[in-house]
Design an enzyme around this catalytic site. Sequence first.
Site, PDB file in Angstrom:
ATOM      1  N   LEU A  39      47.827  54.462  28.279  1.00 29.31           N
ATOM      2  CA  LEU A  39      47.872  53.173  27.560  1.00 29.31           C
ATOM      3  C   LEU A  39      49.046  52.309  27.998  1.00 29.31           C
ATOM      4  O   LEU A  39      49.935  51.993  27.207  1.00 29.31           O
ATOM      5  CB  LEU A  39      47.873  53.383  26.037  1.00 29.31           C
ATOM      6  CG  LEU A  39      46.681  54.153  25.474  1.00 29.31           C
ATOM      7  CD1 LEU A  39      46.766  54.258  23.953  1.00 29.31           C
ATOM      8  CD2 LEU A  39      45.363  53.480  25.861  1.00 29.31           C
ATOM      9  N   LEU A  85      40.225  57.106  37.731  1.00 32.21           N
ATOM     10  CA  LEU A  85      40.382  55.653  37.859  1.00 32.21           C
ATOM     11  C   LEU A  85      41.779  55.177  37.483  1.00 32.21           C
ATOM     12  O   LEU A  85      42.124  54.020  37.769  1.00 32.21           O
ATOM     13  CB  LEU A  85      39.397  54.911  36.952  1.00 32.21           C
ATOM     14  CG  LEU A  85      37.911  55.060  37.232  1.00 32.21           C
ATOM     15  CD1 LEU A  85      37.265  55.940  36.188  1.00 32.21           C
ATOM     16  CD2 LEU A  85      37.211  53.715  37.272  1.00 32.21           C
ATOM     17  N   ALA A  87      45.242  53.835  37.322  1.00 24.95           N
ATOM     18  CA  ALA A  87      46.056  53.262  38.393  1.00 24.95           C
ATOM     19  C   ALA A  87      46.808  52.050  37.860  1.00 24.95           C
ATOM     20  O   ALA A  87      46.410  51.458  36.856  1.00 24.95           O
ATOM     21  CB  ALA A  87      45.170  52.831  39.562  1.00 24.95           C
ATOM     22  N   THR A 104      52.391  56.157  39.815  1.00 33.65           N
ATOM     23  CA  THR A 104      51.066  56.396  39.224  1.00 33.65           C
ATOM     24  C   THR A 104      50.001  56.626  40.302  1.00 33.65           C
ATOM     25  O   THR A 104      49.255  57.603  40.250  1.00 33.65           O
ATOM     26  CB  THR A 104      50.665  55.201  38.324  1.00 33.65           C
ATOM     27  OG1 THR A 104      51.469  55.270  37.144  1.00 33.65           O
ATOM     28  CG2 THR A 104      49.201  55.261  37.923  1.00 33.65           C
ATOM     29  N   THR A 134      39.576  51.241  46.230  1.00 36.32           N
ATOM     30  CA  THR A 134      39.347  49.799  46.402  1.00 36.32           C
ATOM     31  C   THR A 134      39.078  49.438  47.863  1.00 36.32           C
ATOM     32  O   THR A 134      39.515  50.152  48.775  1.00 36.32           O
ATOM     33  CB  THR A 134      40.602  49.029  45.913  1.00 36.32           C
ATOM     34  OG1 THR A 134      40.538  47.685  46.354  1.00 36.32           O
ATOM     35  CG2 THR A 134      41.882  49.620  46.478  1.00 36.32           C
ATOM     36  N   ASP A 135      38.411  48.306  48.071  1.00 32.31           N
ATOM     37  CA  ASP A 135      38.187  47.826  49.449  1.00 32.31           C
ATOM     38  C   ASP A 135      39.484  47.312  50.085  1.00 32.31           C
ATOM     39  O   ASP A 135      39.554  47.111  51.293  1.00 32.31           O
ATOM     40  CB  ASP A 135      37.109  46.725  49.479  1.00 32.31           C
ATOM     41  CG  ASP A 135      37.460  45.480  48.666  1.00 32.31           C
ATOM     42  OD1 ASP A 135      38.492  45.488  47.948  1.00 32.31           O
ATOM     43  OD2 ASP A 135      36.703  44.499  48.735  1.00 32.31           O
ATOM     44  N   GLU A 136      40.531  47.110  49.237  1.00 33.70           N
ATOM     45  CA  GLU A 136      41.763  46.514  49.774  1.00 33.70           C
ATOM     46  C   GLU A 136      42.471  47.433  50.760  1.00 33.70           C
ATOM     47  O   GLU A 136      43.321  46.979  51.530  1.00 33.70           O
ATOM     48  CB  GLU A 136      42.691  46.097  48.624  1.00 33.70           C
ATOM     49  CG  GLU A 136      42.005  45.107  47.698  1.00 33.70           C
ATOM     50  CD  GLU A 136      42.928  44.437  46.704  1.00 33.70           C
ATOM     51  OE1 GLU A 136      44.111  44.261  47.003  1.00 33.70           O
ATOM     52  OE2 GLU A 136      42.434  44.070  45.625  1.00 33.70           O
ATOM     53  N   TYR A 159      50.207  47.410  46.457  1.00 31.74           N
ATOM     54  CA  TYR A 159      49.075  48.003  45.712  1.00 31.74           C
ATOM     55  C   TYR A 159      48.131  48.723  46.665  1.00 31.74           C
ATOM     56  O   TYR A 159      47.821  49.907  46.485  1.00 31.74           O
ATOM     57  CB  TYR A 159      48.322  46.914  44.930  1.00 31.74           C
ATOM     58  CG  TYR A 159      46.941  47.346  44.457  1.00 31.74           C
ATOM     59  CD1 TYR A 159      46.795  48.367  43.521  1.00 31.74           C
ATOM     60  CD2 TYR A 159      45.782  46.736  44.949  1.00 31.74           C
ATOM     61  CE1 TYR A 159      45.531  48.780  43.090  1.00 31.74           C
ATOM     62  CE2 TYR A 159      44.516  47.135  44.527  1.00 31.74           C
ATOM     63  CZ  TYR A 159      44.400  48.160  43.594  1.00 31.74           C
ATOM     64  OH  TYR A 159      43.144  48.568  43.175  1.00 31.74           O
ATOM     65  N   LYS A 163      47.100  52.749  47.071  1.00 33.70           N
ATOM     66  CA  LYS A 163      45.725  53.263  46.950  1.00 33.70           C
ATOM     67  C   LYS A 163      45.311  53.961  48.242  1.00 33.70           C
ATOM     68  O   LYS A 163      44.653  54.996  48.216  1.00 33.70           O
ATOM     69  CB  LYS A 163      44.743  52.129  46.613  1.00 33.70           C
ATOM     70  CG  LYS A 163      44.872  51.544  45.225  1.00 33.70           C
ATOM     71  CD  LYS A 163      44.565  52.517  44.090  1.00 33.70           C
ATOM     72  CE  LYS A 163      43.099  52.875  43.978  1.00 33.70           C
ATOM     73  NZ  LYS A 163      42.839  53.692  42.746  1.00 33.70           N
TER      74      LYS A 163
END
Length: 351
Positions: A39, A85, A87, A104, A134-136, A159, A163
């Site tokens: 949270l 998921l 992140a 994280t 992610t596609d990034e 970011y 990932k």
Amino acid sequence: MADKKNILITGGAGFIGSHVIRLFVNSYPDYQIYNLDSLTYAGNLENLKDLEGKQNYTFIKADITDQDLMHRVFNENGITDVIHLAAESHVDRSIADPTAFIYTNVIGTVNLLNAARKQWEGKLDQHLFYHVSTDEVYGSLDNGGYFLETTPYDPQSPYSASKASSDHFVRAFANTYKLRTVISNCSNNYGPNQFPEKLIPLCIHNIKHNKPLPVYGKGENVRDWLFVIDHARAIDVVFHKGKDNETYNIGGFNEWKNIDIVRTLCKVMDKKMGRPEGESEKLITFVKDRAGHDLRYAIDANKIMKELGWEPSLQFEEGLEKTVDWYLANEEWLQRVTSGAYQDYYDKQYS
Ligand SMILES: NC(=O)c1ccc[n+]([C@@H]2O[C@H](COP(=O)([O-])OP(=O)(O)OC[C@H]3O[C@@H](n4cnc5c(N)ncnc54)[C@H](O)[C@@H]3O)[C@@H](O)[C@H]2O)c1
């Protein structure tokens, strides 16, 4: 995979995670779904109010950066599978301070991989670790071509670097320890329950309240957009039908320049709010471009479509209209998110 499933879904109080949790809890009453989330500012348990009291749903407040705690969570709940998921997910925040992204996204993922490996020792072939990415990670495209599953990684922001690193660790655990894994890399999501720091909910909120609509640079950056429930459906398909240690790209073949999305939203909002056509567009304000802003992302989603039979269910215009309607009908949700009041919900509900 083991017959009786106790699935740990991390980040389930977030935007995409909450849709994945709802889909799994409602579609698979025989699975026990454990929603693990610490949270952060992006985690909002009010997104899942409708699931309170369901027999096959449990919320666990925990931080994936705590290695010992992750071992305990796996052990005490007999976790059989993971859909990961959780992140830090906002590029701008990663530019302001990358550190939380490393803790994280990288260390947290490795902690989960370690806990899974220990818990499933001797029967690794019966369990699955599914990592949502992610596609990034693929970097930026010029005006031609698409990201394939084989496109070399070339992350450009803190970011996407975090990932990409977590994806590499998942593959390394598959290769080194023979953990059964699967990874999916998805394009930009939009839809209900997205934290209003991201483009589409930010614009809806600001248009409604007649505030400036900040657009980076000239708004020329291109993204491929997918309705969040279609992403959740794809995650369901990859979890159940994906091949071991494969990667699946998920996207909508739906490329839009940021400025065109903002203009379309202005038109839709003018109609919904009964404003003269063109009124909301006056709020568009071009601001200094984001540092290192990737020009274009575009996903080739043919593999998941052809091999696993998934396809998006919604056209973009329809999805955008649904999204606007949801935000307009859920003003209280938006107010509680923007004021921070949503963060009291956990204490009231669970303490
Ligand atoms: N939003 C997109 O367009 C998009 C596209 C492709 C992939 N993804 C990936 O999908 C996943 C979910 O994205 P989202 O947009 O729903 O993110 P989000 O920011 O809305 O939600 C992330 C959730 O993770 C939780 N979390 C963060 N740090 C944690 C920690 N240390 N321990 C436990 N929980 C923690 C947060 O409380 C929050 O509930 C991410 O892994 C992201 O990289 C997102």
